[in-house]
Design a protein around this motif. Structure first.
Motif, short mmCIF file in Angstrom:
data_model
loop_
_atom_site.label_atom_id
_atom_site.label_comp_id
_atom_site.label_asym_id
_atom_site.label_seq_id
_atom_site.Cartn_x
_atom_site.Cartn_y
_atom_site.Cartn_z
N LEU A 21 0.87 -1.17 0.00
CA LEU A 21 0.00 0.00 0.00
C LEU A 21 0.91 1.22 0.00
CD1 LEU A 21 -1.33 -2.42 1.76
CD2 LEU A 21 -3.08 -0.72 2.22
N ARG A 22 0.95 1.92 -1.12
CA ARG A 22 1.90 3.01 -1.29
C ARG A 22 1.15 4.32 -1.52
NH1 ARG A 22 5.13 0.64 -4.89
NH2 ARG A 22 6.42 -0.16 -3.23
N ILE A 37 -3.19 0.27 -3.77
CA ILE A 37 -2.93 -1.06 -3.22
C ILE A 37 -2.50 -1.94 -4.38
CG2 ILE A 37 -3.87 -3.06 -2.00
CD1 ILE A 37 -5.94 -1.18 -0.73
N TYR A 38 -1.28 -2.47 -4.29
CA TYR A 38 -0.71 -3.32 -5.33
C TYR A 38 -0.73 -4.77 -4.85
CZ TYR A 38 1.21 1.11 -6.99
OH TYR A 38 1.35 2.39 -7.44
N ASP A 39 -1.09 -5.69 -5.75
CA ASP A 39 -1.00 -7.11 -5.41
C ASP A 39 0.41 -7.61 -5.67
OD1 ASP A 39 -0.86 -7.43 -8.18
OD2 ASP A 39 -2.85 -8.31 -8.36
N ARG A 69 -7.61 1.73 -4.83
CA ARG A 69 -7.06 3.00 -4.37
C ARG A 69 -7.88 3.41 -3.15
NH1 ARG A 69 -8.84 8.08 -6.01
NH2 ARG A 69 -9.91 7.07 -7.72
N VAL A 70 -7.19 3.82 -2.10
CA VAL A 70 -7.85 4.26 -0.86
C VAL A 70 -7.63 5.75 -0.73
CG1 VAL A 70 -7.99 3.99 1.63
CG2 VAL A 70 -7.47 2.01 0.20
N ARG A 71 -8.74 6.47 -0.50
CA ARG A 71 -8.68 7.93 -0.48
C ARG A 71 -9.35 8.48 0.78
NH1 ARG A 71 -12.34 11.39 -3.97
NH2 ARG A 71 -11.58 13.45 -3.49
N PRO A 72 -8.57 8.89 1.79
CA PRO A 72 -9.14 9.53 2.97
C PRO A 72 -9.57 10.96 2.65
CG PRO A 72 -6.95 8.66 3.44
CD PRO A 72 -7.14 8.64 1.96
N LEU A 73 -10.72 11.34 3.12
CA LEU A 73 -11.22 12.70 2.92
C LEU A 73 -11.12 13.48 4.22
CD1 LEU A 73 -14.39 11.84 0.80
CD2 LEU A 73 -12.09 12.42 -0.01
N ILE A 74 -11.10 14.78 4.14
CA ILE A 74 -10.98 15.63 5.33
C ILE A 74 -12.14 15.42 6.30
CG2 ILE A 74 -12.11 17.68 4.38
CD1 ILE A 74 -8.89 17.76 6.39
N SER A 75 -13.29 14.99 5.80
CA SER A 75 -14.47 14.74 6.63
C SER A 75 -14.30 13.52 7.52
CB SER A 75 -15.69 14.53 5.74
OG SER A 75 -15.53 13.33 4.97
N LEU A 109 -12.81 3.58 -0.87
CA LEU A 109 -12.08 2.50 -1.52
C LEU A 109 -12.59 2.40 -2.95
CD1 LEU A 109 -10.14 -0.01 -1.24
CD2 LEU A 109 -12.22 -1.33 -0.84
N HIS A 110 -11.72 2.71 -3.91
CA HIS A 110 -12.06 2.68 -5.33
C HIS A 110 -11.42 1.46 -5.97
CE1 HIS A 110 -13.57 6.88 -5.49
NE2 HIS A 110 -12.75 7.01 -4.46
N ALA A 111 -12.16 0.79 -6.86
CA ALA A 111 -11.63 -0.37 -7.58
C ALA A 111 -10.53 0.07 -8.52
CB ALA A 111 -12.75 -1.05 -8.37
N GLY A 112 -9.46 -0.71 -8.57
CA GLY A 112 -8.37 -0.46 -9.51
C GLY A 112 -8.51 -1.36 -10.72
N PRO A 113 -7.58 -1.24 -11.67
CA PRO A 113 -7.65 -2.04 -12.90
C PRO A 113 -7.66 -3.55 -12.66
CG PRO A 113 -6.03 -0.29 -13.12
CD PRO A 113 -6.48 -0.29 -11.69
N THR A 114 -6.98 -4.02 -11.60
CA THR A 114 -6.96 -5.46 -11.33
C THR A 114 -7.78 -5.81 -10.09
OG1 THR A 114 -4.87 -5.28 -10.10
CG2 THR A 114 -4.70 -5.76 -12.46
N TYR A 115 -8.85 -5.06 -9.86
CA TYR A 115 -9.70 -5.24 -8.67
C TYR A 115 -10.22 -6.67 -8.54
CZ TYR A 115 -13.58 -4.87 -5.44
OH TYR A 115 -14.43 -5.08 -4.38
N ASP A 116 -10.48 -7.33 -9.66
CA ASP A 116 -11.05 -8.67 -9.61
C ASP A 116 -10.13 -9.66 -8.90
OD1 ASP A 116 -13.24 -7.66 -10.98
OD2 ASP A 116 -12.43 -8.22 -12.94
N ASP A 117 -8.86 -9.31 -8.72
CA ASP A 117 -7.91 -10.17 -8.01
C ASP A 117 -7.90 -9.91 -6.51
OD1 ASP A 117 -7.14 -11.23 -10.46
OD2 ASP A 117 -5.49 -9.81 -10.72
#
Length: 153
Positions: free
Chosen positions: A87-88, A99-101, A109-115, A120-128
């Motif tokens: 997780l970089r 998040i890399y496998d 991709r994990v995105r913290p918001l100020i709130s 958690l957003h799906a990446g290109p290889t989310y199915d893995d």
């Protein structure tokens, strides 16, 4: 929507609850236990000033770990019952992480918001990415990156 399908929008943590894009509850955390489907993951974490580590154990003994190996939390290494992830942070100026496998593909991709909301957003290889790994890894990001302190309920 079945939880195994590719999400149509981000999952997000609000407080101690994880929702899908339709605001359907996916997981909750109560008293350091992640409740996901029929799974219970007991979470132990050390959010100390020197070292961050989190470890979760399922009822059947599977172990999930997330830890920093260097001086900063910019890169975290995870093992989810034998599945390795890195997780970089995407920038030194932001807390957003890819998040890399083990194959090097971006599963999410994990995105913290100020709130305090953490997406958690799906990446290109989310199915893995197994859903239980997504839940644990995103909760770990809440523990280390969220600007809002998590209540111990």
């Amino acid at each position: 929507m079945a939880i195994e399908e590719r999400p149509v929008g981000p999952w997000f943590w609000e407080g101690n609850e994880l929702f899908d894009a339709h605001r359907e509850l996916i997981a909750t955390v109560r008293s350091d236990v992640i409740f996901f489907r029929s799974e219970r993951l007991l979470v132990e974490s050390e959010p100390g000033p020197i070292q961050f580590r989190a470890r979760a154990t399922t009822g059947d003994g599977r172990v999930f770990t997330l830890a920093q190996n260097g001086f900063t939390v910019g890169t975290l290494h995870a093992d989810c019952a034998g599945r390795a992830y890195v997780l970089r942070r995407t920038s030194v100026w932001r807390k957003e992480r890819n998040i890399y496998d083990a194959a090097g593909g971006v599963v999410a991709r994990v995105r913290p918001l100020i709130s305090g909301r953490v997406e958690l957003h799906a990446g290109p290889t989310y199915d893995d990415l197994p859903p239980i790994d997504a839940v644990f890894l995103s909760w770990g990001c809440v523990l280390v990156d969220s600007p809002v302190r998590r209540p111990r309920v």
